[in-house]
Design a protein around this motif. Structure first.
Motif, PDB file in Angstrom:
ATOM      1  N   ARG A 143     -20.969 -91.682  18.034  1.00 18.46           N
ATOM      2  CA  ARG A 143     -20.491 -91.728  16.654  1.00 18.46           C
ATOM      3  C   ARG A 143     -19.945 -90.362  16.222  1.00 18.46           C
ATOM      4  N   ASP A 144     -19.027 -90.387  15.263  1.00 22.06           N
ATOM      5  CA  ASP A 144     -18.626 -89.155  14.588  1.00 22.06           C
ATOM      6  C   ASP A 144     -19.785 -88.681  13.718  1.00 22.06           C
ATOM      7  N   VAL A 145     -20.030 -87.370  13.694  1.00 17.67           N
ATOM      8  CA  VAL A 145     -21.222 -86.866  13.007  1.00 17.67           C
ATOM      9  C   VAL A 145     -20.899 -85.606  12.189  1.00 17.67           C
ATOM     10  N   TRP A 146     -21.851 -85.279  11.303  1.00 17.85           N
ATOM     11  CA  TRP A 146     -21.764 -84.100  10.455  1.00 17.85           C
ATOM     12  C   TRP A 146     -22.730 -83.029  10.939  1.00 17.85           C
ATOM     13  N   ARG A 147     -22.366 -81.791  10.680  1.00 13.13           N
ATOM     14  CA  ARG A 147     -23.252 -80.639  10.922  1.00 13.13           C
ATOM     15  C   ARG A 147     -23.174 -79.749   9.681  1.00 13.13           C
ATOM     16  N   LEU A 148     -24.327 -79.401   9.123  1.00 14.46           N
ATOM     17  CA  LEU A 148     -24.402 -78.582   7.919  1.00 14.46           C
ATOM     18  C   LEU A 148     -25.049 -77.249   8.269  1.00 14.46           C
ATOM     19  N   GLY A 149     -24.393 -76.155   7.908  1.00 21.91           N
ATOM     20  CA  GLY A 149     -24.935 -74.827   8.175  1.00 21.91           C
ATOM     21  C   GLY A 149     -24.943 -73.965   6.929  1.00 21.91           C
ATOM     22  N   LEU A 150     -26.040 -73.242   6.723  1.00 20.25           N
ATOM     23  CA  LEU A 150     -26.205 -72.359   5.568  1.00 20.25           C
ATOM     24  C   LEU A 150     -26.668 -71.002   6.065  1.00 20.25           C
ATOM     25  N   GLY A 151     -26.015 -69.933   5.586  1.00 16.66           N
ATOM     26  CA  GLY A 151     -26.394 -68.600   6.020  1.00 16.66           C
ATOM     27  C   GLY A 151     -26.398 -67.599   4.884  1.00 16.66           C
ATOM     28  N   VAL A 152     -27.377 -66.684   4.923  1.00 13.77           N
ATOM     29  CA  VAL A 152     -27.520 -65.636   3.911  1.00 13.77           C
ATOM     30  C   VAL A 152     -27.551 -64.290   4.621  1.00 13.77           C
ATOM     31  N   GLU A 153     -26.743 -63.352   4.124  1.00 15.12           N
ATOM     32  CA  GLU A 153     -26.697 -62.006   4.701  1.00 15.12           C
ATOM     33  C   GLU A 153     -26.952 -60.989   3.592  1.00 15.12           C
ATOM     34  N   TYR A 154     -27.839 -60.014   3.885  1.00 14.89           N
ATOM     35  CA  TYR A 154     -28.189 -58.998   2.896  1.00 14.89           C
ATOM     36  C   TYR A 154     -28.003 -57.612   3.503  1.00 14.89           C
ATOM     37  N   ARG A 155     -27.242 -56.784   2.830  1.00 13.58           N
ATOM     38  CA  ARG A 155     -26.997 -55.414   3.283  1.00 13.58           C
ATOM     39  C   ARG A 155     -28.148 -54.527   2.809  1.00 13.58           C
ATOM     40  N   LEU A 156     -29.079 -54.269   3.724  1.00 18.06           N
ATOM     41  CA  LEU A 156     -30.267 -53.497   3.374  1.00 18.06           C
ATOM     42  C   LEU A 156     -29.930 -52.026   3.164  1.00 18.06           C
ATOM     43  N   THR A 157     -29.164 -51.458   4.084  1.00 16.96           N
ATOM     44  CA  THR A 157     -28.695 -50.074   3.974  1.00 16.96           C
ATOM     45  C   THR A 157     -27.250 -50.038   4.482  1.00 16.96           C
ATOM     46  N   ASP A 158     -26.671 -48.861   4.500  1.00 16.11           N
ATOM     47  CA  ASP A 158     -25.309 -48.737   5.012  1.00 16.11           C
ATOM     48  C   ASP A 158     -25.226 -49.060   6.496  1.00 16.11           C
ATOM     49  N   MET A 159     -26.361 -49.074   7.202  1.00 16.76           N
ATOM     50  CA  MET A 159     -26.369 -49.315   8.635  1.00 16.76           C
ATOM     51  C   MET A 159     -27.044 -50.623   9.048  1.00 16.76           C
ATOM     52  N   VAL A 160     -27.747 -51.286   8.132  1.00 18.00           N
ATOM     53  CA  VAL A 160     -28.586 -52.427   8.512  1.00 18.00           C
ATOM     54  C   VAL A 160     -28.278 -53.642   7.644  1.00 18.00           C
ATOM     55  N   ASP A 161     -28.019 -54.779   8.297  1.00 15.48           N
ATOM     56  CA  ASP A 161     -27.851 -56.066   7.622  1.00 15.48           C
ATOM     57  C   ASP A 161     -28.952 -57.010   8.073  1.00 15.48           C
ATOM     58  N   LEU A 162     -29.538 -57.730   7.113  1.00 10.65           N
ATOM     59  CA  LEU A 162     -30.541 -58.745   7.413  1.00 10.65           C
ATOM     60  C   LEU A 162     -29.928 -60.134   7.220  1.00 10.65           C
ATOM     61  N   ARG A 163     -30.287 -61.092   8.092  1.00  5.62           N
ATOM     62  CA  ARG A 163     -29.653 -62.408   8.063  1.00  5.62           C
ATOM     63  C   ARG A 163     -30.677 -63.521   8.255  1.00  5.62           C
ATOM     64  N   ALA A 164     -30.340 -64.686   7.690  1.00  2.23           N
ATOM     65  CA  ALA A 164     -31.155 -65.889   7.891  1.00  2.23           C
ATOM     66  C   ALA A 164     -30.235 -67.094   7.784  1.00  2.23           C
ATOM     67  N   GLY A 165     -30.574 -68.152   8.513  1.00  3.86           N
ATOM     68  CA  GLY A 165     -29.728 -69.339   8.498  1.00  3.86           C
ATOM     69  C   GLY A 165     -30.508 -70.612   8.732  1.00  3.86           C
ATOM     70  N   TYR A 166     -29.886 -71.718   8.365  1.00  5.48           N
ATOM     71  CA  TYR A 166     -30.467 -73.048   8.566  1.00  5.48           C
ATOM     72  C   TYR A 166     -29.346 -74.007   8.931  1.00  5.48           C
ATOM     73  N   VAL A 167     -29.622 -74.928   9.862  1.00 12.33           N
ATOM     74  CA  VAL A 167     -28.646 -75.923  10.296  1.00 12.33           C
ATOM     75  C   VAL A 167     -29.319 -77.290  10.365  1.00 12.33           C
ATOM     76  N   TYR A 168     -28.641 -78.305   9.844  1.00 10.50           N
ATOM     77  CA  TYR A 168     -29.011 -79.690  10.127  1.00 10.50           C
ATOM     78  C   TYR A 168     -27.860 -80.285  10.934  1.00 10.50           C
ATOM     79  N   ASP A 169     -28.177 -80.708  12.161  1.00 12.90           N
ATOM     80  CA  ASP A 169     -27.171 -81.137  13.124  1.00 12.90           C
ATOM     81  C   ASP A 169     -27.443 -82.586  13.513  1.00 12.90           C
ATOM     82  N   CYS A 170     -26.569 -83.495  13.116  1.00 11.07           N
ATOM     83  CA  CYS A 170     -26.767 -84.925  13.387  1.00 11.07           C
ATOM     84  C   CYS A 170     -26.396 -85.257  14.830  1.00 11.07           C
ATOM     85  N   SER A 171     -27.193 -86.119  15.454  1.00 11.24           N
ATOM     86  CA  SER A 171     -26.922 -86.522  16.831  1.00 11.24           C
ATOM     87  C   SER A 171     -25.865 -87.619  16.865  1.00 11.24           C
TER      88      SER A 171
END
Length: 406
Positions: A303-331
């Motif tokens: 079947r044709d399917v959907w994939r949903l992705g969400l990501g958040v990026e935070y610039r902690l300092t001028d040298m460091v980025d913090l990241r987190a993500g979530y995905v729901y991937d249909c079979s």
């Protein structure tokens, strides 16, 4: 300089036979992309944006490179008629490499090599479903040059994708108390197009969209057999040529990115993958394996399917980025046509990561936990119907990318 980088990318592509993963469609295009749930279609670019939306190369000034690998460690268990079997625990590596360069204020070039399809499923040699499948390895590697054009707050990108694809399957044929071990292996190269657009809608919101066309692969290879002393005529199960054809799906991505200030970035991507192009798996043999046996056919009707992705990026300092993500991937697997090839169901992915950058260099690291929903059903095989339950499926993914800006 760009010619040297292109040659380096092609050398990475030559190592593509080692790129495999526990899944048919793959999205591990960079460590940053992994950490952000693949929500990269409208987000601020890096060289791996070639794989997500070619229009984003227009954000990359000068000449930039990025290369790395994702290591995948999957596991799943399957009950067959009440007996539990654990799939073999293996570790697969998925490489990626990219280079971009700026021609002038409006034109940008890029080239990437990455894997979009792969599968590594292996069961114990004597397991209950061995006459349906003992192991399957699907490997692919794409080389994708792109051109980006920018005009103010609008950008467009187009590219051509050349994909090498290999299929390698092993299964047994029971003859009395003896198994004949068979292997079919073939490869091919197919071509497709990709494109994308990007729009800076407001000071804080950007929109993006991209597409990839289907790619048809006409595989040619060999079928080989080890009769293990089985009492069959000499003309049965002889090594012979084999061929098959599969249309790998196209896809459409749409994304939105929001940057409320100079530290936070939130992005959402929705992907539609047109898996209905994969309706059967047919392998034809150059010579009959046995009287009347000239091919094998497995109906899939995915079947044709959907994939949903969400990501958040935070610039902690001028040298460091913090990241987190979530995905729901249909079979895409059709429950009316289950098989042991892809022992999967809907998946959820939880990711974290960190990016370090200073001057011309950058290093990105990610970790992803992938959880697979269980599935009950029946598999119709050559020797009858199997009652199956796939369960305890998950994977751990660790990504690393390093880049340099010239």
């Amino acid at each position: 300089m760009f010619r040297v980088l292109l040659a380096a990318l092609l050398c990475v592509a030559a190592w593509a036979p080692f790129a495999e993963a526990a899944g048919f469609a793959m999205y591990e295009f960079s460590a940053r992309g992994n950490a952000l749930g693949g929500a990269m279609t409208a987000r601020r670019a890096d060289p791996s944006s070639i794989a997500f939306n070619p229009a984003l190369v227009t954000q990359l000034e000068g000449t930039q490179t990025l290369a790395g690998v994702t290591v995948v460690a999957p596991q799943v268990s399957v009950d067959v008629n009440g007996d539990t079997t654990d799939a073999e625990s293996n570790m697969w590596t998925v490489p990626h490499a990219y280079a971009t360069t700026q021609i002038n204020d409006n034109l940008f070039l890029g080239v990437g090599t990455f894997s979009r399809f792969g599968l590594g499923t292996e069961y114990p040699f004597s397991w209950a479903g061995r006459t349906e499948l003992q192991s399957v390895n699907i490997q692919s590697m794409s080389v994708n040059p792109v051109l980006g054009v920018r005009n103010g707050d609008f950008a467009f990108g187009f590219g051509v994708e050349a994909m090498w694809f290999e299929y390698d399957q092993k299964q047994a044929t029971a003859v009395g108390a003896t198994d004949i071990d068979g292997r079919v292996k073939g490869d091919s190269t197919g071509f497709g197009l990709n494109g994308g657009a990007w729009w800076k809608a407001t000071d804080s919101v950007a929109l993006g969209a991209s597409f990839r066309t289907p790619i048809k692969q006409d595989l040619e290879g060999r079928a080989t057999f080890d009769k293990n002393g089985a009492a069959v005529p000499a003309s049965w199960f002889r090594d012979t040529d084999a061929e098959g054809s599969v249309t790998l799906p196209g896809e459409v991505r749409v994304g939105v990115a929001w940057e409320p200030d100079d530290r936070w970035s939130v992005a959402l991507d929705v992907t539609r993958t047109f898996w209905s192009s994969y309706d059967e798996l047919r392998i034809g043999y150059g010579a009959p394996l046995a009287p009347g046996v000239t091919e094998s056919l497995k109906t899939t009707e995915w079947r044709d399917v959907w994939r949903l992705g969400l990501g958040v990026e935070y610039r902690l300092t001028d040298m460091v980025d913090l990241r987190a993500g979530y995905v729901y991937d249909c079979s895409p697997v059709n429950s009316d046509h289950l098989d042991f090839l892809v022992p999967a169901n809907d998946r959820q992915l939880y990711s974290v990561g960190v990016g370090l950058h200073d001057g011309p260099w950058r290093v990105d690291v990610s970790y992803t936990y992938l959880w697979i929903k269980g599935r009950d059903g029946e598999v119709e095989g050559k020797n009858g119907v199997y009652d199956v339950r796939f369960h305890d499926g998950d994977a751990h993914l660790v990504g690393l990318s390093a880049g340099w800006e010239f």
